[in-house]
Every structure is written in structure tokens, then in C-alpha cells.
Scaffold this motif. Structure first.
Motif, mmCIF file in Angstrom:
data_model
loop_
_atom_site.group_PDB
_atom_site.id
_atom_site.type_symbol
_atom_site.label_atom_id
_atom_site.label_comp_id
_atom_site.label_asym_id
_atom_site.label_seq_id
_atom_site.Cartn_x
_atom_site.Cartn_y
_atom_site.Cartn_z
ATOM 1 N N SER A 157 23.855 -62.112 -23.147
ATOM 2 C CA SER A 157 23.989 -63.570 -23.138
ATOM 3 C C SER A 157 25.423 -64.040 -22.902
ATOM 4 O O SER A 157 25.668 -65.237 -22.765
ATOM 5 C CB SER A 157 23.484 -64.161 -24.462
ATOM 6 N N ILE A 158 26.364 -63.111 -22.848
ATOM 7 C CA ILE A 158 27.752 -63.472 -22.546
ATOM 8 C C ILE A 158 27.960 -63.401 -21.041
ATOM 9 O O ILE A 158 27.654 -62.384 -20.413
ATOM 10 C CB ILE A 158 28.739 -62.527 -23.265
ATOM 11 N N PRO A 159 28.460 -64.475 -20.427
ATOM 12 C CA PRO A 159 28.667 -64.447 -18.971
ATOM 13 C C PRO A 159 29.689 -63.398 -18.568
ATOM 14 O O PRO A 159 30.557 -63.020 -19.358
ATOM 15 C CB PRO A 159 29.158 -65.861 -18.660
ATOM 16 N N ALA A 160 29.581 -62.939 -17.342
ATOM 17 C CA ALA A 160 30.433 -61.854 -16.858
ATOM 18 C C ALA A 160 31.913 -62.162 -17.013
ATOM 19 O O ALA A 160 32.713 -61.271 -17.323
ATOM 20 C CB ALA A 160 30.104 -61.563 -15.395
ATOM 21 N N THR A 175 25.243 -45.929 -21.898
ATOM 22 C CA THR A 175 25.787 -46.752 -20.826
ATOM 23 C C THR A 175 27.289 -46.480 -20.726
ATOM 24 O O THR A 175 27.914 -46.111 -21.718
ATOM 25 C CB THR A 175 25.548 -48.250 -21.145
ATOM 26 N N TYR A 176 27.853 -46.661 -19.528
ATOM 27 C CA TYR A 176 29.287 -46.473 -19.322
ATOM 28 C C TYR A 176 29.859 -47.663 -18.563
ATOM 29 O O TYR A 176 29.191 -48.250 -17.718
ATOM 30 C CB TYR A 176 29.557 -45.186 -18.534
ATOM 31 N N SER A 177 31.096 -47.982 -18.855
ATOM 32 C CA SER A 177 31.780 -49.075 -18.184
ATOM 33 C C SER A 177 32.746 -48.552 -17.130
ATOM 34 O O SER A 177 33.151 -47.382 -17.144
ATOM 35 C CB SER A 177 32.535 -49.944 -19.198
ATOM 36 N N GLU A 193 29.607 -53.510 -22.380
ATOM 37 C CA GLU A 193 29.750 -54.850 -22.948
ATOM 38 C C GLU A 193 28.563 -55.738 -22.565
ATOM 39 O O GLU A 193 28.063 -56.511 -23.393
ATOM 40 C CB GLU A 193 31.060 -55.483 -22.452
ATOM 41 N N HIS A 194 28.122 -55.620 -21.309
ATOM 42 C CA HIS A 194 26.998 -56.446 -20.848
ATOM 43 C C HIS A 194 25.711 -56.099 -21.588
ATOM 44 O O HIS A 194 24.964 -56.990 -21.997
ATOM 45 C CB HIS A 194 26.800 -56.261 -19.345
ATOM 46 N N PHE A 250 31.574 -59.636 -10.002
ATOM 47 C CA PHE A 250 31.204 -60.381 -11.206
ATOM 48 C C PHE A 250 31.217 -59.500 -12.464
ATOM 49 O O PHE A 250 30.308 -59.568 -13.290
ATOM 50 C CB PHE A 250 29.833 -61.041 -11.019
ATOM 51 N N ASN A 251 32.270 -58.675 -12.556
ATOM 52 C CA ASN A 251 32.517 -57.850 -13.750
ATOM 53 C C ASN A 251 31.337 -56.961 -14.138
ATOM 54 O O ASN A 251 31.151 -56.643 -15.318
ATOM 55 C CB ASN A 251 32.884 -58.736 -14.949
#
Length: 345
Positions: A287-290, A262-264, A281-282, A274-275
Motif C-alpha cells: 500500500s506504500i507507493p513506489a 524476496t530480494y531487493s 519493501e514493496h 518506478f522503484n
């Protein structure tokens, strides 16, 4: 026709889902990350605001007859908001509106967020998208992987451009070819509510506005800067191979499974999406909100700062179309096996 893609197969990898390993390692070193797993209290109000803006917009333009103006408005405003709503739907699919235990409330809210898109998609998307996380890059199971048809047809710059135009259709239809799921009762509810909303708009304001909302959804999921995230998230777009280890010496002992598939993207368009650009990271922490994903990156910098990342989704689209190394085969893929399927069921 443009340059022919140079890849003739996927990049096959043998590891388990890499983000699960990263998540374990990050939590071992930074247990305080768990503090980020809390709802963003203003998220649902942002979503409702976007829905209201769309409804107000179509009321205001109900008598506009200029197709050029409507196209411009759709491409630069209404479609942008609709694209943002698709990413809000992504967040809601991870139960980020009302929490992990409020299953029904999240589903109903997702159906509301779906309304300006003109087509019912939330429940079906949610049902298939969770497979993308569990079976990331797994042949036949990850609904985000290109189909055999795509790998055979979209192999030149010209045909890749067509693919970008038609991306919303492929993104929608892919899951049905990977692992078809029987529609659920909530999908029927999603369809009925959406058709009812469309009919209300059509009868009271005009059916052309229903078509306008539909066009806005499609045009900004096709050849549009925002759609670069579809390509940037998992396609191999760098000269260095995806297996290349980070240069940080603190990571030398971390196993191969740490390297994400995956890449950011770190750029300003995250503010209106919404990030979604914080995609490594997602996948590490769904479970961490954007809104807290940038904090996660800052909290565990050695796990993120040396990874390849994007700074422009427009550049991503350009490179995907023109670079022979990019194309439908520029993806990591893990082999399918029955034991693997049983492991996660």
C-alpha cells in the motif's frame, strides 16, 4: 549446451507468508510508517507523459524505413519506456493512481497506461498479480512460480538464455497454468480499447507501427538489462541460503517468518522503473507507493540493511544463465493445502 543446473527441487519452506510477519513487526516498532501510505500526486502525470511520448515517437518515425535504426530505437528508447509502463501498470494494479477506494478510476487509468504496449494486459495482470502477494511462493497458487515445463526444459546455460529471450511469454502465460480465472467484464473492456487504439494507429499511421510497439514491448522484456528484475525479485541468487539470519544482533529474537522470500535491487535503474527494485519493501507494504519505498528502508533500517540485495540487473541475468546453482528451481516454495486457501478467501 552449457553447464547443467545443480538444483533438482525447490527450496521448500513451511512458514506463512513472511512479509505479513515483517509488516506487523515493522508497524509495531515504527507506527509512523503509516504516514508513507499516501498517494504520490505526480505519479499519474508521469504515466501520462510516458504514454504521450510513445505516441509522439511513432508519429515521428512513421516514415523511417531503416530496420537497424528502428531496432536500436526500440531497444534503447521505445522499449525502455514500454517496460517502464509495465511497471507503472504494476503500481496502478495496487491502486496507486487514484487511491484504494477509487477502484474504477484506477482500472480505467491502467487501461490508458496499457495503450502503447500494443497488447491488452492490465486487467488480467492485476487480477493475477494480487494472488502473487497473498499466496507468495505457495505451490499451485502463486502465479509467479515456474511451471513444471520450465523446470524440465530450461536447465542449461543455453536453454536458460532462451528462457530469458522468451521471458515475456512465460510471464504472461504462467498464471493460466497455475490458477485459471474466467475473464471479467473489465478484461473485455481492456481488450476492446486496446484493439481500437491499435486499429487507429494502424489505419492512420501504418500497421508497421503497431508491430513496432509490440516488438518494443517484447524485446525489452526479454534479453535486456531491465528484465533482470524478473529474476532478482524472488530467485535465490546468493551463496548464502535464503534462511540465513541477518547479522544485526537486534534481530536475533525475530522469528524465522521474518526472513523474506524476496530480494531487493538498489541501483540507478530504479529511477526509470518506478522503484520496482525495492521489492522486499514493496511486498512488506504493497500500500506504500513506489516513490516512498526508499523512505521506508531508511525509516526501518534494521529490517532491511542486513538482507542480501542486488546492485546490477545485468549481473543478475549473467549469473542466472551461467551459475549452475541458479535456474527454475532456485525459488522458495511453500506447500499448498486447502485450509491455507480457505484462510485467505
Amino acid at each position: 549446451m552449457g553447464s547443467q543446473v545443480s538444483r533438482n527441487d525447490f527450496k521448500w519452506v513451511g512458514s506463512d507468508e513472511p512479509h505479513a510477519t515483517r509488516r506487523k513487526l515493522i508497524l509495531q516498532k515504527y507506527p509512523q510508517v503509516k504516514q508513507l501510505m499516501k498517494l504520490d500526486p505526480i505519479f499519474k502525470w508521469k504515466v501520462l507523459t510516458l504514454v504521450c511520448i510513445q505516441i509522439i515517437t511513432i508519429i515521428l518515425i512513421r516514415n523511417v524505413t531503416s530496420y537497424l535504426f528502428l531496432f536500436f530505437l526500440s531497444y534503447c528508447f521505445t522499449g525502455v519506456i514500454n517496460h517502464s509502463l509495465t511497471l507503472a501498470i504494476h503500481e496502478i494494479g495496487h491502486r496507486q493512481a487514484f487511491g484504494q477506494t477509487a477502484v474504477l478510476a484506477n482500472k480505467l487509468f491502467g487501461i490508458i497506461a496499457n495503450l502503447p504496449l500494443a497488447v491488452p494486459m492490465f486487467i488480467a495482470f492485476k487480477n493475477y498479480h494480487l494472488d502473487h502477494h497473498v499466496y507468495l511462493s505457495v505451490d499451485m497458487l502463486d502465479p509467479d512460480l515456474p511451471t513444471a515445463f520450465e523446470t524440465k526444459v530450461f536447465t542449461t546455460s543455453f536453454t536458460k538464455t532462451i528462457f530469458i529471450f522468451l521471458q515475456p511469454f512465460f510471464y504472461t502465460l504462467r498464471p493460466l497454468f497455475h490458477r485459471f480465472k474466467k475473464p471479467t467484464a473489465m478484461e473485455i473492456v481492456n481488450i476492446v480499447v486496446q484493439i481500437t487504439f491499435d486499429c487507429i494507429i494502424g489505419i492512420t499511421l501504418g500497421w508497421h507501427l503497431v508491430l513496432y510497439l509490440l516488438f518494443s514491448t517484447i524485446v525489452c522484456m526479454g534479453l535486456h538489462p531491465l528484465t533482470g528484475h524478473f529474476i532478482s525479485e524472488h530467485y535465490i541468487m546468493f551463496d548464502e541460503s535464503v534462511e540465513k539470519r541477518p547479522k544485526n544482533p537486534n534481530l536475533e529474537t525475530i522469528p524465522e517468518e521474518l526472513i523474506p522470500q524476496t530480494y531487493s535491487y538498489y541501483g540507478p535503474l530504479n529511477y526509470i522503473t518506478f522503484n520496482v527494485g525495492y521489492h522486499v519493501e514493496h511486498h512488506d507494504f504493497p500500500s506504500i507507493p513506489a516513490s516512498n519505498l526508499p523512505l521506508l528502508k531508511k525509516m526501518a533500517p534494521e529490517f532491511y540493511d542486513n538482507l542480501n540485495y542486488h546492485t546490477s540487473w545485468t549481473k543478475v541475468l549473467y549469473c542466472y544463465i551461467t551459475d549452475p546453482n541458479a535456474g527454475p528451481f532456485a525459488r522458495s516454495k511453500r506447500p499448498y493445502s486447502e485450509p491455507f486457501l480457505e484462510k485467505y478467501q
